[in-house]
Design a protein around this motif. Structure first.
Motif, PDB file in Angstrom:
ATOM      1  N   ILE A  70       0.634  -1.168  -0.056  1.00 46.83           N
ATOM      2  CA  ILE A  70       0.142  -0.031   0.045  1.00 46.83           C
ATOM      3  C   ILE A  70       0.857   1.180  -0.126  1.00 46.83           C
ATOM      4  O   ILE A  70       1.455   1.476   0.879  1.00 46.83           O
ATOM      5  CB  ILE A  70      -0.911   0.129   1.157  1.00 46.83           C
ATOM      6  CG1 ILE A  70      -1.719  -1.136   1.216  1.00 46.83           C
ATOM      7  CG2 ILE A  70      -2.128   1.109   1.313  1.00 46.83           C
ATOM      8  CD1 ILE A  70      -2.454  -1.524   2.451  1.00 46.83           C
ATOM      9  N   ASN A  71       0.762   1.949  -1.100  1.00 44.56           N
ATOM     10  CA  ASN A  71       1.780   3.362  -1.333  1.00 44.56           C
ATOM     11  C   ASN A  71       3.215   2.859  -1.129  1.00 44.56           C
ATOM     12  O   ASN A  71       3.875   3.558  -0.356  1.00 44.56           O
ATOM     13  CB  ASN A  71       1.053   4.214  -0.214  1.00 44.56           C
ATOM     14  CG  ASN A  71      -0.247   5.050  -0.520  1.00 44.56           C
ATOM     15  OD1 ASN A  71      -0.620   4.929  -1.778  1.00 44.56           O
ATOM     16  ND2 ASN A  71      -0.737   5.493   0.353  1.00 44.56           N
ATOM     17  N   GLY A  72       3.539   1.698  -1.658  1.00 47.01           N
ATOM     18  CA  GLY A  72       4.864   1.505  -1.540  1.00 47.01           C
ATOM     19  C   GLY A  72       5.491   0.690  -0.302  1.00 47.01           C
ATOM     20  O   GLY A  72       6.617   0.352  -0.168  1.00 47.01           O
ATOM     21  N   VAL A  73       4.490   0.492   0.496  1.00 46.95           N
ATOM     22  CA  VAL A  73       4.799  -0.195   1.837  1.00 46.95           C
ATOM     23  C   VAL A  73       4.161  -1.574   2.001  1.00 46.95           C
ATOM     24  O   VAL A  73       2.711  -1.347   1.930  1.00 46.95           O
ATOM     25  CB  VAL A  73       4.619   0.867   3.052  1.00 46.95           C
ATOM     26  CG1 VAL A  73       5.198  -0.030   4.334  1.00 46.95           C
ATOM     27  CG2 VAL A  73       5.429   2.015   2.991  1.00 46.95           C
ATOM     28  N   ALA A  74       4.871  -2.480   2.251  1.00 49.89           N
ATOM     29  CA  ALA A  74       3.918  -3.671   2.734  1.00 49.89           C
ATOM     30  C   ALA A  74       3.058  -3.647   3.908  1.00 49.89           C
ATOM     31  O   ALA A  74       3.395  -3.229   5.032  1.00 49.89           O
ATOM     32  CB  ALA A  74       5.057  -4.986   3.017  1.00 49.89           C
ATOM     33  N   HIS A  75       1.819  -3.909   3.812  1.00 54.38           N
ATOM     34  CA  HIS A  75       0.760  -3.839   4.755  1.00 54.38           C
ATOM     35  C   HIS A  75       0.454  -2.121   4.897  1.00 54.38           C
ATOM     36  O   HIS A  75      -0.308  -1.956   5.931  1.00 54.38           O
ATOM     37  CB  HIS A  75       1.134  -4.446   6.076  1.00 54.38           C
ATOM     38  CG  HIS A  75       1.067  -5.858   6.090  1.00 54.38           C
ATOM     39  ND1 HIS A  75      -0.100  -6.482   5.810  1.00 54.38           N
ATOM     40  CD2 HIS A  75       2.077  -6.827   6.238  1.00 54.38           C
ATOM     41  CE1 HIS A  75       0.231  -7.750   5.686  1.00 54.38           C
ATOM     42  NE2 HIS A  75       1.295  -7.865   6.080  1.00 54.38           N
ATOM     43  N   GLY A  76       1.137  -1.183   4.379  1.00 57.11           N
ATOM     44  CA  GLY A  76       0.742   0.041   4.637  1.00 57.11           C
ATOM     45  C   GLY A  76       1.687   0.878   5.790  1.00 57.11           C
ATOM     46  O   GLY A  76       2.717   0.039   6.276  1.00 57.11           O
ATOM     47  N   GLU A  77       1.646   2.092   5.750  1.00 58.62           N
ATOM     48  CA  GLU A  77       2.787   2.704   6.744  1.00 58.62           C
ATOM     49  C   GLU A  77       2.411   2.621   8.236  1.00 58.62           C
ATOM     50  O   GLU A  77       3.168   3.140   8.895  1.00 58.62           O
ATOM     51  CB  GLU A  77       2.570   3.975   6.385  1.00 58.62           C
ATOM     52  CG  GLU A  77       3.120   4.384   4.927  1.00 58.62           C
ATOM     53  CD  GLU A  77       3.103   5.984   4.290  1.00 58.62           C
ATOM     54  OE1 GLU A  77       2.523   6.648   5.131  1.00 58.62           O
ATOM     55  OE2 GLU A  77       3.283   6.362   3.213  1.00 58.62           O
TER      56      GLU A  77
END
Length: 245
Positions: A70-77
């Motif tokens: 999500i937005n370049g981060v696994a599982h989101g920020e």
């Protein structure tokens, strides 16, 4: 909330795949990320379109199924949070959200956001069994375990096998996952008989699956929803080198 989603769509393993933009409106801030995707899919089905395929099961943050970038981060920020436990209140109204599958050669895309993570199963299977004497249950505390070892073993055992560590690693390494599975048994008395053979077999299977090597960048532990520490990999390396000798 009104959101713009850029979602990876891929019909199958042989399809080239592409990013498709969707507009989702009236999203409650109290929804989880997966519930928001459910809203999108309900609309797509009503419109006669193919819903977005994504893995999910318990939606309680313990099964490891809901893997996506999500937005370049696994599982989101959000730190120490699985995708299913990520809530929309962490996003701003009119935000643009990019959603992609795990990116690693040993995790081929099945469809859309779903990837084949059976490589993890084969690594676990390579570890074999644990020798446990049959008979009546042992008395409580009959086998002393140092608290530091018990704590470290429990920390490693919290791994849910989601694959975020692989997706975040620039090398596509599965070292954190494999180390967690080796360590949580290797530190306990029950895991001692097969400790050496387990370390050798699981590391060799990890390499055979095509995962990259660890260069200690730390991206794996940064996105791990269970916060498994980087020194777990050091423990695996110690076990492997000792067994190899």
């Amino acid at each position: 909330m009104n959101l713009t989603l850029k979602v990876w769509r891929q019909r199958g393993p042989e399809d080239k795949g592409r990013m498709v933009t969707y507009r989702v409106e009236d999203v409650s801030p109290d929804m989880s990320f997966l519930e928001m995707l459910d809203v999108l899919n309900e609309r797509l089905i009503l419109e006669g379109d193919d819903p977005v395929a994504f893995d999910h099961d318990c939606r309680e943050g313990i099964c490891g199924m809901c893997g996506m970038v999500i937005n370049g981060v696994a599982h989101g920020e959000q730190v120490a949070t699985t995708t299913c436990q990520l809530h929309m209140r962490h996003f701003e109204d009119n935000a643009v959200i990019t959603i992609e599958p795990w990116r690693a050669a040993p995790f081929p895309v099945v469809k859309d956001l779903v990837v084949d993570r059976s490589a993890f199963d084969r690594i676990i299977q390579a570890g074999g069994f644990v020798s446990v004497p049959a008979g009546s249950a042992p008395d409580a505390h009959s086998v002393p375990v140092k608290k530091v070892d018990a704590d470290s073993a429990f920390d490693a055992a919290t791994c849910i096998g989601c694959g975020a560590c692989v997706a975040a690693c620039p090398n596509g390494s599965a070292s954190l996952f494999t180390a967690a599975k080796i360590t949580h048994l290797g530190l306990l008395p029950q895991g001692q008989p097969e400790r050496d053979s387990r370390a050798l077999a699981m590391v060799e299977q990890m390499d055979a699956e095509g995962f990259g090597g660890c260069t200690n960048t730390g991206e794996c532990t940064a996105v791990c929803p269970k916060g498994i520490p980087l020194d777990t990999i050091a423990q695996m390396n110690r076990d492997y080198l000792r067994a190899a000798k």
